[in-house]
Design a protein around this motif. Structure first.
Motif, PDB file in Angstrom:
ATOM      1  N   GLN A   1       0.810  -1.219   0.000  1.00 52.50           N
ATOM      2  CA  GLN A   1       0.000   0.000   0.000  1.00 52.50           C
ATOM      3  C   GLN A   1       0.848   1.277   0.000  1.00 52.50           C
ATOM      4  OE1 GLN A   1      -3.282  -0.564  -0.339  1.00 52.50           O
ATOM      5  NE2 GLN A   1      -2.751  -2.739  -0.226  1.00 52.50           N
ATOM      6  N   ILE A   2       2.157   1.135   0.181  1.00 56.68           N
ATOM      7  CA  ILE A   2       3.039   2.309   0.208  1.00 56.68           C
ATOM      8  C   ILE A   2       3.238   2.837  -1.213  1.00 56.68           C
ATOM      9  CG2 ILE A   2       5.321   3.172   0.850  1.00 56.68           C
ATOM     10  CD1 ILE A   2       5.491   0.945   2.916  1.00 56.68           C
ATOM     11  N   ASP A   3       3.149   4.132  -1.365  1.00 56.70           N
ATOM     12  CA  ASP A   3       3.313   4.767  -2.674  1.00 56.70           C
ATOM     13  C   ASP A   3       4.743   4.565  -3.184  1.00 56.70           C
ATOM     14  OD1 ASP A   3       3.284   6.330  -4.914  1.00 56.70           O
ATOM     15  OD2 ASP A   3       2.649   8.174  -3.925  1.00 56.70           O
ATOM     16  N   PRO A   4       4.929   3.926  -4.348  1.00 56.53           N
ATOM     17  CA  PRO A   4       6.286   3.712  -4.889  1.00 56.53           C
ATOM     18  C   PRO A   4       7.037   5.009  -5.150  1.00 56.53           C
ATOM     19  CG  PRO A   4       4.665   2.372  -6.061  1.00 56.53           C
ATOM     20  CD  PRO A   4       3.904   3.320  -5.185  1.00 56.53           C
ATOM     21  N   MET A   5       6.300   6.112  -5.336  1.00 60.10           N
ATOM     22  CA  MET A   5       6.938   7.410  -5.581  1.00 60.10           C
ATOM     23  C   MET A   5       7.820   7.830  -4.411  1.00 60.10           C
ATOM     24  SD  MET A   5       6.119   8.500  -8.583  1.00 60.10           S
ATOM     25  CE  MET A   5       6.429  10.268  -8.476  1.00 60.10           C
TER      26      MET A   5
ATOM     27  N   ALA B   1      19.241   8.062  -0.805  1.00 65.11           N
ATOM     28  CA  ALA B   1      19.000   7.336   0.446  1.00 65.11           C
ATOM     29  C   ALA B   1      19.411   5.874   0.305  1.00 65.11           C
ATOM     30  CB  ALA B   1      17.525   7.427   0.829  1.00 65.11           C
ATOM     31  N   SER B   2      19.973   5.320   1.365  1.00 58.85           N
ATOM     32  CA  SER B   2      20.349   3.903   1.378  1.00 58.85           C
ATOM     33  C   SER B   2      19.119   3.055   1.684  1.00 58.85           C
ATOM     34  CB  SER B   2      21.429   3.653   2.433  1.00 58.85           C
ATOM     35  OG  SER B   2      20.908   3.903   3.735  1.00 58.85           O
ATOM     36  N   GLU B   3      19.255   1.713   1.540  1.00 59.75           N
ATOM     37  CA  GLU B   3      18.135   0.817   1.830  1.00 59.75           C
ATOM     38  C   GLU B   3      17.731   0.895   3.299  1.00 59.75           C
ATOM     39  OE1 GLU B   3      16.365  -0.983  -0.326  1.00 59.75           O
ATOM     40  OE2 GLU B   3      17.557  -0.108  -1.934  1.00 59.75           O
TER      41      GLU B   3
ATOM     42  N   ARG C   1      13.915   2.883   7.476  1.00 65.83           N
ATOM     43  CA  ARG C   1      13.693   3.656   8.708  1.00 65.83           C
ATOM     44  C   ARG C   1      12.738   4.828   8.500  1.00 65.83           C
ATOM     45  NH1 ARG C   1      18.419   6.767  12.260  1.00 65.83           N
ATOM     46  NH2 ARG C   1      16.996   7.675  13.816  1.00 65.83           N
ATOM     47  N   TYR C   2      12.894   5.551   7.389  1.00 67.67           N
ATOM     48  CA  TYR C   2      12.147   6.802   7.228  1.00 67.67           C
ATOM     49  C   TYR C   2      10.906   6.688   6.336  1.00 67.67           C
ATOM     50  CZ  TYR C   2      16.264   8.928   9.335  1.00 67.67           C
ATOM     51  OH  TYR C   2      17.285   9.256  10.201  1.00 67.67           O
ATOM     52  N   ILE C   3      10.778   5.592   5.592  1.00 67.82           N
ATOM     53  CA  ILE C   3       9.607   5.443   4.714  1.00 67.82           C
ATOM     54  C   ILE C   3       8.775   4.228   5.112  1.00 67.82           C
ATOM     55  CG2 ILE C   3       8.807   5.083   2.358  1.00 67.82           C
ATOM     56  CD1 ILE C   3      11.293   6.519   1.359  1.00 67.82           C
ATOM     57  N   THR C   4       9.438   3.057   5.139  1.00 66.36           N
ATOM     58  CA  THR C   4       8.696   1.813   5.350  1.00 66.36           C
ATOM     59  C   THR C   4       8.038   1.743   6.724  1.00 66.36           C
ATOM     60  OG1 THR C   4      10.234   0.656   3.871  1.00 66.36           O
ATOM     61  CG2 THR C   4       8.843  -0.695   5.293  1.00 66.36           C
ATOM     62  N   ILE C   5       8.828   1.876   7.773  1.00 65.83           N
ATOM     63  CA  ILE C   5       8.284   1.717   9.127  1.00 65.83           C
ATOM     64  C   ILE C   5       7.225   2.773   9.463  1.00 65.83           C
ATOM     65  CG2 ILE C   5       8.868   1.750  11.593  1.00 65.83           C
ATOM     66  CD1 ILE C   5      11.438   0.300  10.894  1.00 65.83           C
TER      67      ILE C   5
END
Length: 296
Positions: free
Chosen positions: A188-192, A202-204, A209-213
């Protein structure tokens, strides 16, 4: 105009009545199979009862005995250990593996099914299989000796190791279910957001840390709460593998032994009430902390 309004109100009332009528079977089912047994357990916790004969009211005596019982404290602290394990290791593993799988284009569905398979295996079957693996003379110890590592062989279900050994099996069963839930949330997270992060260099780990969680925060909160409440009433793997012996006794196995082996049904109901109060307390504290966090 007034006729239209009256007909609309009549239609809304009919809809409400139809909805209430549809809920009656569900309400009766819940009342008969959840509410009445719960009330019976609560009233029985104030009695001296063997589960068969007439109940004898003894007030708070069962509760006083419970808090004097050393077996109760062992079972309670084992439940706390179990809870701490299940809100950390399976959750962290499922998030990390889910994050990595979300970057795989081919074979993702196959891997997801493979990881989910342990969840559909019966606890009785999986418990018996792993109990055989843990056999000190035949199972994994025999394999360790064959590969020249006998120093790693020990009694996996001994009192000092039993709880962790059983918890490992249950985590093997549980984490695949969490993975599927987190995978659904990740989709559901926007790929953009990830594309913008890549442009910024940004690293993986930073993406995680800043997008997924932050994006799956609501799912994460739900999973942690469910794991905590479920940990209070866990039973199946512990009973199948160790029968709640010393070192692996938890509240549910203690309840079972008192109800069906010692014929102390009233005392068992007291343990059940404590479990329910503990679950409600966990839910209340978690909900309070979550609201405070959102307000700040």
């Amino acid at each position: 105009m007034k006729q239209n309004q009256l007909s609309k109100k009549t239609y809304q009332k009919k809809e409400l009545h139809a909805a209430m009528l549809a809920l009656v079977p569900i309400f009766l089912y819940h009342f008969c199979l959840v509410v009445l047994p719960s009330l019976n357990s609560l009233t029985s916790s104030f009695t001296n009862w063997n589960g068969l004969l007439t109940k004898k009211f003894i007030g708070l005596e069962n509760y006083r005995n419970l808090f004097r019982d050393t077996d109760f404290y062992e079972a309670f602290f084992n439940n706390i250990k179990w809870m701490l394990l299940f809100i950390t290791i399976p959750v962290i593993c499922s998030i990390l593996i889910g994050f990595m799988l979300s970057h795989i284009k081919r074979g993702r569905s196959t891997l997801r099914v493979m990881y989910f398979l342990p969840y559909v295996i019966s606890a009785a079957i999986a418990g018996k299989i792993f109990a055989a693996f843990y056999n000190p003379y035949l199972g994994i110890n025999s394999w360790l000796k064959d590969i020249g590592m006998p120093f790693l062989a020990f009694d996996w279900l001994a009192p000092s190791h039993a709880l962790l050994s059983v918890a490992f099996v249950d985590m093997w069963h549980w984490w695949g279910f969490l993975l599927v839930i987190f995978m659904s949330a990740l989709q559901q997270i926007d790929p953009m957001l990830y594309e913008s992060a890549e442009v910024e260099g940004a690293s993986e780990l930073q993406k995680l840390r800043y997008i997924t969680i932050p994006s799956i925060k609501s799912t994460l909160v739900f999973i942690i709460l469910v794991s905590m409440v479920w940990s209070v009433s866990t039973f199946d793997y512990v009973w199948v593998m160790t029968k709640g012996s010393t070192g692996s006794s938890i509240l549910s196995t203690m309840l079972y032994k008192n109800a069906f082996l010692k014929y102390k049904a009233g005392y068992a109901c007291t343990i059940s009430v404590f479990q329910n109060v503990l679950a409600l307390l966990i839910f209340g504290i978690f909900n309070f902390v979550q609201r405070k966090t959102e307000d700040n």
